[in-house]
Design an enzyme around this catalytic site. Structure first.
Site, mmCIF file in Angstrom:
data_model
loop_
_atom_site.group_PDB
_atom_site.id
_atom_site.type_symbol
_atom_site.label_atom_id
_atom_site.label_comp_id
_atom_site.label_asym_id
_atom_site.label_seq_id
_atom_site.Cartn_x
_atom_site.Cartn_y
_atom_site.Cartn_z
ATOM 1 N N TYR A 106 0.834 -1.200 0.000
ATOM 2 C CA TYR A 106 0.000 0.000 0.000
ATOM 3 C C TYR A 106 0.870 1.252 0.000
ATOM 4 C CZ TYR A 106 -3.075 3.636 1.848
ATOM 5 O OH TYR A 106 -3.750 4.817 2.038
ATOM 6 N N GLU A 163 -11.503 5.966 5.789
ATOM 7 C CA GLU A 163 -10.821 6.778 6.802
ATOM 8 C C GLU A 163 -11.742 7.014 7.999
ATOM 9 O OE1 GLU A 163 -7.786 7.490 6.950
ATOM 10 O OE2 GLU A 163 -6.967 7.477 4.925
ATOM 11 N N TRP A 166 -4.892 2.127 10.753
ATOM 12 C CA TRP A 166 -5.136 1.989 9.322
ATOM 13 C C TRP A 166 -4.855 0.559 8.870
ATOM 14 C CZ3 TRP A 166 -7.984 3.748 5.766
ATOM 15 C CH2 TRP A 166 -7.705 3.521 4.413
#
Length: 281
Positions: free
Chosen positions: A19, A41, A49
């Site tokens: 990522y 988010e 995350w």
């Protein structure tokens, strides 16, 4: 072969590194993709995350590929199904916020404005290129994320606090927060130049709005004298007015006329105080 000196936050597992290497900090301007990222988010709030990234494909499946048109139509039965889905974070407030945000997205874009243009104006349509040497230097929020948060909340979005907005801005490439020692910093910068948006007039318009938003944030809670001086300083930098000398008396008139609640009100206050109108703003 030497190991890439990545930003340290992404070390730990392959999906995180992938990522970081392929997505984080790359400018994203597609409306639906931005909506999907904002949904994720918001789901991250209070979590890591990494947790959301591992569940991202489950979210994509559960939320119809992040299609706001479909999500806005979710009924109580669909809400119940989502809350029973072990592949996502089963938090009622977050799931309900995703549905509300889809409705807010449709309302915001109903007049032809793109979601991308609405969001990217907070960096004047141009990614901010930071030069951080260490993770300790990277902020959790900025004046731009404060402005974005207030604008999204005013438009009816939920789970869009300033910290969430800044993480969103980092992810979608509005800011390049790769450490300066990370090879991806230069690569993300090059990608931002390749995807530069709009002509100079459009970018100038974004800068005007950004200055207005910053002005609104800066005067919050100020005493009148400080507020007036801030107005005087910021107005001098407004591109459509130019670099001019502004007296405190005229700045006071701007404060009295507009009280600086919305960008349009500020513009009217500037005109009422005797400054030229801007055809571009």
């Amino acid at each position: 072969m030497p190991t890439m000196k990545r930003c340290p936050w992404c070390e730990g597992f392959d999906l995180y590194r992938e990522y970081h290497d392929r997505e984080w900090g790359v400018p994203l301007r597609d409306d639906q993709a931005l909506f999907g990222l904002l949904l994720l988010e918001g789901a991250q709030a209070g979590l890591s995350w990494a947790t959301i990234l591992k569940k991202r494909e489950n979210y994509r499946r559960a939320f119809d590929n992040f299609d706001p048109v479909l999500i806005a139509q979710y009924d109580d039965a669909k809400l119940a199904a989502l809350l029973a889905d072990p592949g996502i974070v089963r938090n009622r407030l977050k799931v309900a916020a995703a549905i509300q945000n889809a409705k807010a997205f449709l309302a915001l874009t109903a007049n032809g404005q793109s979601f991308s243009e609405f969001l990217w104006r907070f960096v004047a349509h141009t990614p901010i290129q930071n030069q951080w040497a260490a993770m300790a230097e990277v902020p959790a929020k900025t004046i731009q994320s404060e402005a974005m948060s207030k604008a999204l909340a005013s438009a009816g979005f939920k789970f869009v606090g300033s910290t969430i907005c800044y993480a969103f801005m980092q992810s979608c490439g509005m800011v390049n927060d790769h450490l300066s020692t990370c090879p991806r910093h230069a690569e993300a910068k090059a990608q931002s130049e390749l995807t530069a948006y709009g002509n100079p007039a459009t970018q100038q318009l974004g800068k005007n709005y950004l200055l207005m938003d910053i002005l609104i944030i800066k005067i919050s809670g100020m005493q009148d004298e400080d507020c007036i001086r801030t107005v005087a300083n910021v107005i001098q930098d407004l591109p459509h007015i130019g670099h001019i000398e502004i007296s405190l008396e005229k700045a006071e008139a701007i404060v009295e006329h507009g009280r600086l609640i919305e960008p349009a009100d500020i513009l009217q206050a500037i005109e009422d105080a005797g400054f030229p109108a801007s055809a571009d703003f």
